[in-house]
Scaffold this motif. Structure first.
Motif, short mmCIF file in Angstrom:
data_model
loop_
_atom_site.label_atom_id
_atom_site.label_comp_id
_atom_site.label_asym_id
_atom_site.label_seq_id
_atom_site.Cartn_x
_atom_site.Cartn_y
_atom_site.Cartn_z
N THR A 1 3.61 -7.36 1.47
CA THR A 1 3.21 -6.01 1.87
C THR A 1 4.36 -5.01 1.90
O THR A 1 4.14 -3.82 1.70
N THR B 1 1.48 -2.49 8.55
CA THR B 1 0.37 -1.82 7.87
C THR B 1 -0.61 -1.24 8.86
O THR B 1 -1.07 -0.09 8.72
N ARG C 1 0.84 -1.19 0.00
CA ARG C 1 0.00 0.00 0.00
C ARG C 1 0.88 1.24 0.00
O ARG C 1 1.97 1.24 0.55
#
Length: 266
Positions: free
Chosen positions: A172, A261, A62
């Motif tokens: 991630t 995250t 992200r």
């Protein structure tokens, strides 16, 4: 795993809560790939930690608006920390670390070496099924900042391809190997490979030096604050032994161990 009296002894040896406790200096490189003895006691079964996503689901990288390319810590005004683990070594110690985290309701981030995933592909699913986060720590864990562009890019994408094959995602996060900070070139290559950010850290446990569980606890608790990202390693018995008292001390300070995250998500 340390028994409850042993945990108290480790906490006392680490000097937790004592004014002027010694603080170990931060190292700038992640640890060498040395084998370590597996814990003598079999790890307990996973506890009731609730996954951040459905079991086995792999998350993608992200972009966090307003954050730099290289992230060393999260917001300082929230009582959260991220325990991040270099994924390598004897998988038994990795499973023991995960079991201790789950017993305490903690979630962690594992940055796996591609070659380790080749040897132990089941560990990718074990990490995700526990509600933890899985990322990229290069294919061979060499000094990536010293490599030519093509070789460095191959190290990043080699591990990314293995993660995608095993989980459906490139992971991630990307963390460079054998360094705390990535060069501008490595940052650019990581972004080219699909990682908006490079993950660094602001607290080094130095567990890869096998200093004893009490020293691992002291190295972490001496410098940790809200928002900290802690560097730890699978593959070392000291890390397994340190986990229960370390998590107890974090809870005492009302610091919650979450994935990276989660740490960065408002």
């Amino acid at each position: 795993m340390i028994s409850h009296p042993g945990r108290r002894a480790a906490l006392r040896a680490a000097g937790l809560g004592a004014v002027g406790a010694a603080v170990a200096g931060l190292a700038t490189a992640c640890g060498p790939d040395r084998p370590a003895a597996a814990p003598a006691v079999q790890p307990p079964p996973p506890g009731p930690a609730k996954p951040a996503r459905p079991a086995g689901a792999a998350a993608a990288p992200r972009r966090f608006a307003g954050s730099p390319v290289e992230i060393g810590h999260g917001p300082r005004d929230r009582p959260r920390v991220a325990l991040t683990f270099h994924g390598n070594g004897d998988p038994a110690t990795g499973r023991a670390v995960l079991a201790e985290a789950e017993r305490a309701g903690a979630r962690v981030t594992v940055l796996a070496i591609g070659g380790w995933l080749d040897a132990h592909p089941d560990m990718a699913r074990r990490i995700l099924d526990g509600g933890h986060e899985l990322g990229n720590h290069t294919q061979r864990h060499l000094a990536i900042n010293d490599m030519a562009e093509a070789e460095a890019y191959a190290e990043i994408t080699g591990c990314a391809q293995r993660l995608k094959r095993l989980t459906g995602s490139i992971g991630t996060w990307f963390r460079p190997s054998q360094t705390q900070y990535a060069t501008p070139l490595v940052q650019k290559l990581a972004q080219r490979a699909g990682y908006p950010h490079v993950l660094s850290y602001d607290v080094d446990s130095l567990d890869f030096t096998s200093p004893g569980a009490a020293a691992v606890i002291r190295n972490v608790t001496g410098t940790i604050h809200g928002g900290s990202v802690v560097s730890l390693h699978f593959g070392y018995a000291d890390t397994v032994a340190a986990m229960p008292p370390l998590l107890e001390e974090l809870a005492r300070r009302t610091l919650r161990a979450v994935t990276t995250t989660e740490l960065l998500t408002p």
